[in-house]
Structures are given as structure tokens and as C-alpha cells.
Write an enzyme that holds these catalytic residues in place. Structure first.
Site, mmCIF file in Angstrom:
data_model
loop_
_atom_site.group_PDB
_atom_site.id
_atom_site.type_symbol
_atom_site.label_atom_id
_atom_site.label_comp_id
_atom_site.label_asym_id
_atom_site.label_seq_id
_atom_site.Cartn_x
_atom_site.Cartn_y
_atom_site.Cartn_z
ATOM 1 N N ARG A 50 23.989 -29.217 13.582
ATOM 2 C CA ARG A 50 25.081 -30.030 13.095
ATOM 3 C C ARG A 50 26.393 -29.847 13.942
ATOM 4 O O ARG A 50 26.929 -30.991 14.203
ATOM 5 C CB ARG A 50 25.307 -29.774 11.606
ATOM 6 C CG ARG A 50 26.260 -30.786 11.040
ATOM 7 C CD ARG A 50 26.368 -30.369 9.503
ATOM 8 N NE ARG A 50 27.196 -29.266 9.052
ATOM 9 C CZ ARG A 50 27.452 -29.058 7.795
ATOM 10 N NH1 ARG A 50 26.931 -29.690 6.851
ATOM 11 N NH2 ARG A 50 27.887 -27.808 7.513
ATOM 12 N N LYS A 148 31.893 -32.659 11.411
ATOM 13 C CA LYS A 148 32.826 -31.641 11.061
ATOM 14 C C LYS A 148 33.790 -31.708 12.025
ATOM 15 O O LYS A 148 33.738 -30.713 12.532
ATOM 16 C CB LYS A 148 31.838 -30.559 10.787
ATOM 17 C CG LYS A 148 31.492 -30.630 9.334
ATOM 18 C CD LYS A 148 30.683 -29.384 8.915
ATOM 19 C CE LYS A 148 31.636 -28.340 8.257
ATOM 20 N NZ LYS A 148 32.548 -28.473 7.194
ATOM 21 N N GLU A 181 32.072 -37.429 -2.457
ATOM 22 C CA GLU A 181 31.779 -35.871 -2.403
ATOM 23 C C GLU A 181 33.196 -35.333 -2.736
ATOM 24 O O GLU A 181 34.215 -35.983 -2.994
ATOM 25 C CB GLU A 181 31.310 -35.484 -1.171
ATOM 26 C CG GLU A 181 32.229 -35.670 -0.030
ATOM 27 C CD GLU A 181 31.979 -35.115 1.377
ATOM 28 O OE1 GLU A 181 31.016 -34.376 1.646
ATOM 29 O OE2 GLU A 181 32.473 -35.616 2.410
HETATM 30 N N1 PMP Z 1 31.580 -32.012 2.233
HETATM 31 C C1 PMP Z 1 32.749 -31.701 2.842
HETATM 32 C C2 PMP Z 1 33.710 -32.579 3.282
HETATM 33 C C3 PMP Z 1 32.717 -30.216 3.413
HETATM 34 O O1 PMP Z 1 33.822 -29.953 4.136
HETATM 35 C C4 PMP Z 1 31.527 -29.295 3.006
HETATM 36 C C5 PMP Z 1 31.764 -27.720 3.537
HETATM 37 N N2 PMP Z 1 31.233 -28.027 4.912
HETATM 38 C C6 PMP Z 1 30.601 -29.728 2.312
HETATM 39 C C7 PMP Z 1 30.641 -31.141 1.796
HETATM 40 C C8 PMP Z 1 29.260 -28.827 2.096
HETATM 41 O O2 PMP Z 1 28.688 -28.823 3.094
HETATM 42 P P1 PMP Z 1 27.831 -27.227 3.511
HETATM 43 O O3 PMP Z 1 26.818 -27.238 2.441
HETATM 44 O O4 PMP Z 1 27.105 -27.750 4.953
HETATM 45 O O5 PMP Z 1 28.670 -26.242 3.615
#
Ligand code: PMP
Length: 289
Positions: A50, A148, A181
Site C-alpha cells: 500500500r 495515505k 469511514e
Molecule cells: N481510514 C483512514 C482514513 C485511516 O487513516 C485508517 C488508518 N490507516 C484506516 C481507515 C484504517 O486502515 P488500516 O486498517 O489499514 O489501519
């Protein structure tokens, strides 16, 4: 605490980057949050994949390969003698001129291993309350939610707004007003035994924890999982609701915008997923040694 900074380990106090770094000047860079449990790094390859995709999307070349990055992450845990840790891996655009153009910038790699407890222990047992906020997700036709990037300002504003209204996490909507989210976590609902989560096309990050939860739900709990458009009505009337994230893991939600979810207690499917996720994080992952 020792920080990995461009190939060398430096003490926390000495881990400094230039004020001309475009990561600071423009939020120009990418990152990952990764966890290690009992000497194993959970889904490290997926996190690195990622990270590389985020970097590719913003045209940033990471100076080392994924194998070397894997070794650097492992070494960071070893030098700090951490078996359990939250790892923050950052690649900034690097230092350059004050202009927006990244011409001449040489990207920097930073790896921090620390401990994190995002929400109080009690919230995992009793569940927590969240609120929807007015700060919307950035439209995916402007910036993909799957990058990200170091620019988390709208998520920061959303989290601040939630905290101001007495909640610990913010539910964020997209420009069309659909639930996407939270500021740092993905969101799931259970309705009539089916697991629902907003899709990436509606603006959700494809979370690593989200993927793990969907796999457990399908393969272990034999549930139907749907990535679908979700409204606030769907959330308010859900039988169960929970959030997922690397730092948060799985956390039950028992109220949204003052509407109690079902009986106001963590749901059975949520509890089952929490148990299976714990088993998974303790039994898989890249070993540190
Ligand atoms: N959404 C956002 C905006 C985030 O910053 C994160 C944390 N990385 C997540 C969802 C959850 O993703 P992950 O399970 O890969 O940590």
C-alpha cells in the site's frame, strides 16, 4: 528510543528533518501505520504494498526496495527491543526549495516504533459513541482515498469536531452525504446477519484491518459481506456497528449521533470478530527474528 532515519538509527531527540522538507511544507509524502504483536509484524507485506502504491500515485520514488524496507522495519523493532509496537513508516518528498515543485527533493525514510493505545480499554468492553461531523471526505476525483498521504488535515478537523462534541471518533461523509469511514478507522455495520462496509468508490480507504475482518467474516464466520453505499439511516438502524484500524483494531460502536445502536451493547458478531482478529494477529505475521 531509536528512530530509523535514512538508513541510520538516531536517538529520538536527534531524529530531525529539514524545515524545507516538502512533507512539512505541503504534506507531500506518504505513510503507513503498522502493528507488531508478540514478535510478529501483522500484514507487513500488505502495508508495504500500500505504501508503494501511495508513493507511485504521487510520483514519489522510494530509494530502497520493499525487501530492504521490510528489513529496516524489523531492525527498528530489534534495536528498540520491541515485541509489541505501533510502527509509523513515513516517506517524505524530502527537502527542496520553497516552491510547490518537488524538483530537486530527495525523499527521506523515517521509521518510528512506539506504543499506542488509541481508545481506553473500557471502550473495547462497553463500546463507544461516535458522531457524524460536517467536515467531508475529500472527493476521490480530486485525491484518491487510497493515497495515505501526509495531508490528513480534513481527518484532523473531523476528529477535533468529534472530540468537541464529546465523542472519540468522527463518522465522515462523502460529498454526496453517504457514510464513508471515520477520521482514522473504517466503519462496519451488521444488518440481518449481513456485514456491510462502504466501498472504496464511495471514498473509503481499503484498510488492512478492514480486509482482515472481511476475510474472517467470510471464511470463519461464514457471513455474507457487502461493500455497499451506506447512509446515516442505515447506521442508526443497524443491529451492530464497529470500527476497524491498525491502531484501533476492532472497536464496538454503541451509539451514533445520540441514537443507540440496537440494545446499546457490543453485538455478538462484533465480539466474535474481535476474538478471531485477536487470534489472527497473535498467530500470523512476519517474525522479527
Ligand atoms: N481510514 C483512514 C482514513 C485511516 O487513516 C485508517 C488508518 N490507516 C484506516 C481507515 C484504517 O486502515 P488500516 O486498517 O489499514 O489501519
Amino acid at each position: 528510543m531509536k528512530i530509523y532515519l535514512d538508513g541510520i538509527f538516531v536517538e529520538k531527540e536527534d531524529a530531525k528533518i529539514s524545515v524545507f522538507d516538502h512533507g512539512l511544507l505541503y504534506g507531500d509524502g506518504v505513510f503507513e501505520g503498522i502493528r507488531a504483536y508478540n514478535g510478529r509484524i501483522f500484514r507487513l507485506k500488505e502495508h508495504l504494498e500500500r505504501l508503494w502504491s501511495s508513493a507511485k500515485a504521487i510520483n514519489l520514488t522510494i530509494s530502497i526496495g520493499q525487501k530492504e524496507m521490510e528489513k529496516a522495519v524489523i531492525k527498528t523493532l530489534i534495536v528498540n527491543k520491541f515485541l509489541d509496537a505501533y510502527i509509523r513508516l513515513i516517506v517524505t518528498r524530502g527537502s527542496g526549495s520553497l516552491g510547490l515543485s518537488p524538483k530537486g527533493c530527495v525523499p527521506s525514510i523515517i521509521i518510528i516504533a512506539d506504543h499506542i493505545s488509541l481508545y481506553p480499554e473500557e471502550s473495547y468492553d462497553k463500546g463507544m459513541e461516535v458522531v457524524t461531523v460536517s467536515t467531508r471526505k475529500i472527493r476521490q476525483d480530486s485525491l484518491s482515498p487510497n493515497i495515505k498521504s501526509l495531508n490528513y488535515l480534513n481527518n484532523v478537523l473531523a476528529r477535533m469536531q468529534a472530540i468537541k462534541s464529546g465523542a472519540m471518533e468522527a463518522v465522515m461523509l462523502n460529498a454526496e452525504g453517504y457514510v464513508v469511514e471515520c477520521s482514522g478507522d473504517n466503519i462496519f455495520l451488521v444488518k440481518k446477519g449481513i456485514l456491510y462496509t462502504p466501498s472504496s468508490t464511495d471514498g473509503a480507504l481499503i484498510g488492512i484491518t478492514r480486509d482482515a475482518v472481511m476475510e474472517i467474516a467470510r471464511n470463519k464466520l461464514k457471513l455474507t459481506v457487502k461493500e455497499e453505499r451506506i447512509s446515516t439511516y442505515d447506521v442508526y438502524t443497524a443491529a451492530e456497528c464497529f470500527l476497524t484500524g491498525t491502531a484501533a483494531e476492532i472497536i464496538p460502536v454503541i451509539a451514533v449521533d445520540s441514537r443507540q445502536i440496537a440494545d446499546g451493547k457490543p453485538g455478538n458478531i462484533t465480539l466474535e470478530l474481535m476474538k478471531e482478529f485477536k487470534n489472527l494477529t497473535r498467530s500470523t505475521g512476519t517474525p522479527i527474528k
